[in-house]
Enzyme design. Structure first.
Site, PDB file in Angstrom:
ATOM      1  N   HIS A 194     -72.766  61.681 -81.199  1.00 41.28           N
ATOM      2  CA  HIS A 194     -73.427  59.916 -80.883  1.00 41.28           C
ATOM      3  C   HIS A 194     -73.463  58.454 -82.250  1.00 41.28           C
ATOM      4  CE1 HIS A 194     -75.697  62.570 -77.331  1.00 41.28           C
ATOM      5  NE2 HIS A 194     -75.237  61.668 -77.063  1.00 41.28           N
ATOM      6  N   LYS A 196     -87.243  65.081 -64.456  1.00 39.26           N
ATOM      7  CA  LYS A 196     -85.960  66.469 -65.619  1.00 39.26           C
ATOM      8  C   LYS A 196     -87.257  66.778 -66.648  1.00 39.26           C
ATOM      9  CE  LYS A 196     -81.423  65.934 -63.586  1.00 39.26           C
ATOM     10  NZ  LYS A 196     -80.720  65.684 -63.567  1.00 39.26           N
ATOM     11  N   ARG A 236     -64.724  62.454 -76.141  1.00 34.21           N
ATOM     12  CA  ARG A 236     -64.803  63.034 -76.764  1.00 34.21           C
ATOM     13  C   ARG A 236     -63.125  63.803 -75.539  1.00 34.21           C
ATOM     14  NH1 ARG A 236     -70.445  65.943 -75.989  1.00 34.21           N
ATOM     15  NH2 ARG A 236     -69.632  65.272 -74.030  1.00 34.21           N
ATOM     16  N   SER A 265     -74.649  67.623 -77.016  1.00 34.50           N
ATOM     17  CA  SER A 265     -76.223  67.838 -76.760  1.00 34.50           C
ATOM     18  C   SER A 265     -76.868  69.321 -76.836  1.00 34.50           C
ATOM     19  CB  SER A 265     -77.108  67.459 -76.627  1.00 34.50           C
ATOM     20  OG  SER A 265     -77.391  65.563 -77.259  1.00 34.50           O
TER      21      SER A 265
END
Ligand code: PNS
Length: 161
Positions: A17, A41, A91, A128
């Site tokens: 990132h 969430k 990616r 992540s």
């Protein structure tokens, strides 16, 4: 002046990132790293914590700031910030399949354009969730997250540094 937005959940920010944010900061006058989160969430870090970790990680970039937005369309966030362009890193093909419909949807909603930057090949494996899994099981995540994220992430996951 052209402002862009680098959106994401950033739970937490990775070096992949950060690479995209640093490259965006060279292309645009101002970059807003937008933490878009769903308060329903449960994440590893709260929105404010994510923003704090990003701010520490981008302290060397004078034209970058971070802000959190809950339950809001990205097109609305960008309109309010007067940012006509979103920048996202790709990616590989999986990212492209995930990102293309969102980019097309955003453009159809408000004309918001998305600029894709090819991911740094040495960082294509960084996500992540994968980093959190590796760290939880005792793997070495140095070189995967910014210095400012490393300690807080190990602490939050309850693993020794
Ligand atoms: O970290 P991610 O999963 O790549 O981030 C995805 C994110 C948060 C950028 C995306 O889900 C988003 O833009 N959410 C905000 C709500 C929205 O605008 N949804 C419609 C997208 S077409």
């Amino acid at each position: 002046m052209t402002r862009c937005v680098c959106p994401g959940s950033f739970d937490p920010l990775t070096l992949g990132h950060l690479d995209v944010v640093e490259r965006s900061a060279r292309l645009f006058d101002e970059v807003v790293v937008a933490v878009l989160y769903n308060p329903d969430k449960q994440g590893t870090f709260t929105a404010d914590e994510r923003v704090g970790l990003i701010e520490k990680s981008v302290a060397h970039l004078a034209n970058v700031r971070a802000e959190a937005f809950a339950n809001e369309l990205l097109v609305e966030v960008c309109a309010r910030l007067e940012a006509p362009i979103v920048v996202k890193g790709l990616r590989g093909e999986t990212d492209f399949s995930y990102e293309l419909p969102m980019a097309t949807m955003n453009r159809s909603l408000s004309g918001l354009e998305t600029l894709f930057l090819p991911g740094n090949p040495g960082m294509d494996h960084l996500s992540s969730s994968l980093i959190k899994q590796v760290a939880t099981l005792g793997g070495d995540i140095s070189g995967m997250v910014p210095e400012a994220v490393h300690g807080p992430l190990l602490e939050r996951l309850g693993v020794a540094g």
